[in-house]
Design a protein around this motif. Structure first.
Motif, PDB file in Angstrom:
ATOM      1  N   ILE A 156       0.839  -1.207   0.000  1.00  0.00           N
ATOM      2  CA  ILE A 156       0.000   0.000   0.000  1.00  0.00           C
ATOM      3  C   ILE A 156       0.870   1.251   0.000  1.00  0.00           C
ATOM      4  N   ALA A 157       1.955   1.239   0.847  1.00  0.00           N
ATOM      5  CA  ALA A 157       2.850   2.400   0.904  1.00  0.00           C
ATOM      6  C   ALA A 157       3.539   2.619  -0.420  1.00  0.00           C
ATOM      7  N   SER A 158       3.923   1.524  -1.092  1.00  0.00           N
ATOM      8  CA  SER A 158       4.579   1.638  -2.387  1.00  0.00           C
ATOM      9  C   SER A 158       3.639   2.251  -3.410  1.00  0.00           C
ATOM     10  N   GLU A 159       2.351   1.811  -3.398  1.00  0.00           N
ATOM     11  CA  GLU A 159       1.396   2.377  -4.347  1.00  0.00           C
ATOM     12  C   GLU A 159       1.169   3.859  -4.090  1.00  0.00           C
ATOM     13  N   GLU A 160       1.095   4.228  -2.799  1.00  0.00           N
ATOM     14  CA  GLU A 160       0.883   5.643  -2.475  1.00  0.00           C
ATOM     15  C   GLU A 160       2.081   6.484  -2.918  1.00  0.00           C
ATOM     16  N   ILE A 161       3.272   5.960  -2.710  1.00  0.00           N
ATOM     17  CA  ILE A 161       4.471   6.696  -3.121  1.00  0.00           C
ATOM     18  C   ILE A 161       4.519   6.844  -4.635  1.00  0.00           C
TER      19      ILE A 161
END
Length: 491
Positions: free
Chosen positions: A45-50
């Motif tokens: 999820i953090a990777s997608e947000e970044i």
């Protein structure tokens, strides 16, 4: 639970260590598999947000590039235009500099002429003022207004400085010196009275007058002269007491002889050694009072004025002080006391043979020096605010009566050691006979060996006296004196 992405930005990031650390930080009731699934999901999820944020910011940056390009092109055109304007201004300045250089040079010459004219005008004014002052100064003196007279003489001095060495005013220069001497003599009686009766306001006014005519030295001399009188009276009291006691002794002796009373009491003489501490105490108290008074009367000069008073005091009392110290050293031994002579007289050969310098003479001298040392320490404390140079000169003056004794200290020690070592008997006690010479020599050597500790004690005492009196400054003279002793007379 939020995922901390801070460690991922570290250059030394270790994925395995981070995973292991995250696993160790899980809740004890959570299974490892579930924890890893949650951790993977959070990372995804953090990777997608970044990625979404990066894509959004990149698109915005691409949209701003054309506008930034247009701004850069406009700034470049403005810089080119500004460079052309500055070049035009510099060109105009160069042309103006060439045309104005001659004007500036002309203005400089005009200004120089103006300054010389102003100086000449001022000199003429000063000369005219000097002539007027010279003609009216006598009336100012006759009025008795001393401050006005001092101001008039100061103005004349300034005018003379302005006109320089002009032959026409040579007589005025001589007149000014005479008038300054005259004003100084008029101030002196009033200053003496003001100092005697401690009139602070009057003293300050008269001080200002003397400073105005450049005669401050006269005030210093007058102050020392007035303040020295009570100290001289203290010093002379000793001779007065001695004469009084002597007359009383003579009167008592006369009464005893006339009455036949064998036990008639007589007055005793006061010794200088017992009187000197009281003199120092009274003088110290006097100087302390002067220091406090001068702080009010002479706030700019008291730190030099009072020390100079003490220096002048020791200069005036110097010869008498040395004489009294000399007599006091003679009083320590009955033979020299009866002759009223001291160690200086012994060194000069002014006494009959058989009367020598003894340790009691030096002990008396050292005792007087120690009393003076106590007074010097008190003076150092009192004058602590003065400059170091002033303080050193003052302490030198305090110790000055002993300087002549210190210069001859080596001779004193040589005389004492010679007489003390001469007492040591190193001669053989065996009567001369056949073969007795060898026995006598052996006995002499034995006695020499036994006398070594005794001689060492005498030398140690000499060293202690040297340190006590001179602080070790004359140690070299003592060594020379020991080396010059004649040991032949003890064999």
């Amino acid at each position: 639970m939020m995922l901390d992405l801070g460690p991922f930005s570290d250059e030394k990031f270790d994925a395995k260590r981070w995973v292991n650390s995250s696993c160790q930080a899980r809740h004890p009731q959570d299974s490892l598999e579930k924890h890893l699934v949650d951790l993977e999901m959070k990372l995804q999820i953090a990777s997608e947000e970044i990625g979404a944020s990066l894509e959004e910011q990149s698109g915005g940056a691409l949209l701003r590039v054309p506008r930034a390009t247009r701004d850069v092109l406009r700034l470049r055109d403005d810089a080119v235009s500004l460079r052309g304007s500055v070049a035009g201004i510099l060109q105009k300045l160069k042309k103006a500099e060439g045309s104005s250089a001659e004007c500036i040079a002309a203005l400089s010459r005009v200004d120089s002429v103006k300054q010389r004219m102003e100086a000449a005008y001022k000199t003429l004014q000063d000369a005219d003022g000097l002539t007027q002052l010279s003609s009216t100064v006598e009336s100012v003196f006759n009025s008795g207004d001393l401050p006005r007279a001092a101001e008039t003489l100061a103005s004349m001095r300034n005018c003379l400085s302005a006109v320089g060495e002009v032959a026409e005013f040579a007589n005025v220069r001589k007149q000014l010196e005479v008038l300054e001497d005259r004003l100084e003599k008029m101030v002196q009686p009033r200053l003496t009275d003001a100092l005697t009766y401690h009139k602070v306001d009057v003293v300050q006014d008269l001080r200002g007058i003397l400073i105005r005519i450049g005669r401050f030295k006269s005030m210093e001399l007058q102050y020392s002269e007035v303040r020295l009188k009570p100290i001289k009276q203290l010093w002379e009291d000793f001779d007065t007491k001695q004469r009084t006691n002597k007359l009383a002794n003579e009167r008592s002796e006369s009464q005893r002889l006339s009455s036949g009373d064998e036990f008639q009491l007589t007055s005793s003489q006061t010794s200088f050694a017992s009187w000197l501490p009281s003199f120092y105490d009274e003088m110290l108290l006097y100087l302390e009072q002067e220091w406090k008074w001068c702080m009010v009367a002479f706030p700019d000069d008291y730190m030099t004025l009072v020390p100079k008073l003490l220096v002048e005091t020791m200069r005036v009392l110097g010869a008498s002080f040395v004489s009294r110290v000399n007599l006091a050293t003679g009083d320590a031994v009955p033979e020299t006391k009866a002759l009223a002579k001291g160690v200086m007289d012994l060194l000069s050969g002014d006494l009959p043979k058989g009367i020598n310098i003894q340790t009691k003479h030096l002990e008396a001298l050292i005792e007087l020096h120690n009393v003076t040392g106590s007074f010097a320490r008190n003076i150092q404390h009192l004058f602590a605010e003065s400059e170091l140079r002033v303080l050193i000169d003052t302490l030198k003056a305090v110790y000055s009566p002993f300087e002549s004794f210190k210069q001859k200290y080596g001779k004193m020690e040589r005389a004492i050691l010679s007489s003390e070592i001469a007492v040591v008997d190193l001669r053989g006690a065996v009567t001369r006979g056949v073969g007795a010479q060898g026995i006598e020599l052996s006995e002499t050597v034995r006695r020499m060996e036994e006398s070594i500790p005794q001689v060492v004690v005498l030398l140690e005492a000499a060293v202690e006296r040297c340190i006590g009196f001179t602080g070790g400054s004359e140690a070299g003279e003592v060594v020379i004196s020991v080396g010059g002793l004649n040991f032949a007379n003890i064999f």
